[in-house]
Motif scaffolding. Structure first.
Motif, mmCIF file in Angstrom:
data_model
loop_
_atom_site.group_PDB
_atom_site.id
_atom_site.type_symbol
_atom_site.label_atom_id
_atom_site.label_comp_id
_atom_site.label_asym_id
_atom_site.label_seq_id
_atom_site.Cartn_x
_atom_site.Cartn_y
_atom_site.Cartn_z
ATOM 1 N N UNK A 1 7.459 -4.826 -1.440
ATOM 2 C CA UNK A 1 5.899 -5.209 -0.983
ATOM 3 C C UNK A 1 5.804 -5.401 0.216
ATOM 4 N N UNK A 2 6.788 -5.989 0.997
ATOM 5 C CA UNK A 2 6.936 -6.303 2.311
ATOM 6 C C UNK A 2 6.809 -4.862 3.147
ATOM 7 N N UNK A 3 7.630 -3.847 2.688
ATOM 8 C CA UNK A 3 7.709 -2.676 3.279
ATOM 9 C C UNK A 3 6.563 -1.635 3.098
ATOM 10 N N UNK A 4 5.739 -1.853 1.978
ATOM 11 C CA UNK A 4 4.570 -1.295 1.949
ATOM 12 C C UNK A 4 3.456 -1.578 2.841
ATOM 13 N N UNK A 5 3.546 -2.822 3.235
ATOM 14 C CA UNK A 5 2.504 -3.426 4.283
ATOM 15 C C UNK A 5 2.625 -2.786 5.468
ATOM 16 N N UNK A 6 3.673 -2.414 6.110
ATOM 17 C CA UNK A 6 4.081 -1.861 7.404
ATOM 18 C C UNK A 6 5.471 -1.702 7.840
ATOM 19 N N UNK A 7 5.981 -1.355 8.892
ATOM 20 C CA UNK A 7 7.296 -1.315 9.354
ATOM 21 C C UNK A 7 7.398 -2.023 10.676
ATOM 22 N N UNK A 8 6.569 -3.189 10.717
ATOM 23 C CA UNK A 8 6.795 -3.997 12.022
ATOM 24 C C UNK A 8 8.047 -5.126 11.687
ATOM 25 N N UNK A 9 8.311 -5.811 12.719
ATOM 26 C CA UNK A 9 9.620 -6.550 12.597
ATOM 27 C C UNK A 9 9.175 -7.810 11.629
ATOM 28 N N UNK A 10 8.292 -8.295 11.525
ATOM 29 C CA UNK A 10 7.662 -9.409 10.631
ATOM 30 C C UNK A 10 8.004 -8.912 9.186
ATOM 31 N N UNK A 11 7.668 -7.592 8.741
ATOM 32 C CA UNK A 11 7.584 -7.276 7.377
ATOM 33 C C UNK A 11 9.054 -6.826 7.203
ATOM 34 N N UNK A 12 9.611 -6.474 8.192
ATOM 35 C CA UNK A 12 11.262 -6.083 7.770
ATOM 36 C C UNK A 12 12.013 -7.290 7.555
ATOM 37 N N UNK A 13 11.660 -8.501 8.189
ATOM 38 C CA UNK A 13 12.327 -9.445 8.319
ATOM 39 C C UNK A 13 12.050 -10.050 6.639
ATOM 40 N N UNK A 14 10.839 -10.260 6.418
ATOM 41 C CA UNK A 14 10.287 -10.504 4.999
ATOM 42 C C UNK A 14 11.064 -9.951 4.003
#
Length: 289
Positions: free
Chosen positions: A147-160
């Motif tokens: 789900x985090x990766x589906x949001x976008x490829x920004x650092x916050x989502x990659x960390x999640x």
């Protein structure tokens, strides 16, 4: 014919190579990065062949159905409640069972923290299967990463996504160390009993009889699952509960001792000091300052 993707209801995210390179070069994602993640329901004819292996370690968790994986001359089968772990750069072929196709949640991971997973779970360099003790929790964490990766490829989502992946790694390593649930279920039952009867005398033979095992067999299983013997485990439980009571209540030390199963307060103090390197009174004083 085997197909890698294109299943009804599937979800799939793959990071572009430039994002992977940047994430592995700096920041916390150097330690753990989810590069690919997905969910394939009822994946009939699913399979993949990688003669040179994958760049990252592959984790496939099976919710239903069955499948198998070949690395070298070794073939392992995987079914519901199990996780398949394929080391990075290991040539392999895996496939879903034609008669009972698997439903899987999966991810590819890279980074320094993955080395320890491979060391514990796949020490011989072949694909391995782990019996999961809490498969719903693991699937939930894989869902969170996807789900985090589906949001976008920004650092916050990659960390999640990395945080969820680390939870999966910790669970797999713990489950591998503990062994299959069939083996550890008597131990878990005994642990629950001990937690609920902290003040009761501990007799290993009686505890073994309660879970239907011989004393020697039970003691060996307990040591394998927990890393120590029953007596040491109970001592740690009792001292942990005593520490809580010393900090959160005004109970006299002797009463705390009796509450956690020590009739002799002097013996309790010696046991307590062996764990905390201070007396119960000193512990309470330090906690309240």
């Amino acid at each position: 014919m085997r197909i890698r993707e294109g299943f009804p209801g599937q979800r799939l995210r793959v990071l572009p190579p430039d994002v992977v390179r940047a994430a592995l070069a700096a920041g916390m994602t150097r330690r753990l990065l989810v590069t690919d993640a997905g969910h394939y329901p009822h994946a009939l004819h699913h399979g993949a062949t990688r003669p040179h292996g994958a760049h990252g370690t592959i984790i496939i968790v099976v919710s239903s159905g069955r499948g198998a994986c070949r690395t070298g001359e070794r073939v392992v089968e995987v079914g519901p409640g199990q996780a398949l772990v394929v080391p990075a750069r290991t040539p392999h072929r895996y496939w879903s069972d034609d008669n009972d196709p698997w439903t899987i949640s999966w991810m590819h991971i890279q980074g320094a923290d993955v080395v320890e997973l491979e060391r514990v779970v796949t020490p011989e360099g072949h694909a391995a299967v782990v019996d999961m003790h809490e498969p719903l929790h693991v699937v939930g964490e894989l869902e969170r990463a996807l789900t985090a990766m589906e949001v976008d490829e920004t650092t916050p989502q990659l960390l999640r996504a990395a945080g969820a992946a680390w939870s999966v790694l910790a669970q797999l390593v713990a489950d591998q160390a503990a062994g299959s649930q069939n083996r550890t279920e008597p131990v878990r039952a005994a642990q629950n009993y001990l937690r609920e009867h902290l003040d009761a005398p501990v007799r290993v033979g009686e505890l073994a009889a309660q879970v239907g095992l011989s004393t020697s067999h039970f003691a060996a299983l307990f040591r394998k699952a927990t890393g120590g013997g029953v007596i040491e485990y109970v001592k740690r439980l009792r001292i942990a509960r005593a520490s809580e009571l010393l900090v959160t209540t005004a109970m006299p030390v002797a009463e705390v001792a009796r509450t956690v199963g020590y009739d002799d307060p002097f013996y309790f103090s010696r046991q307590f000091r062996g764990v905390h390197d201070c007396s119960p009174s000193e512990f309470r004083e330090r906690a309240n300052t």
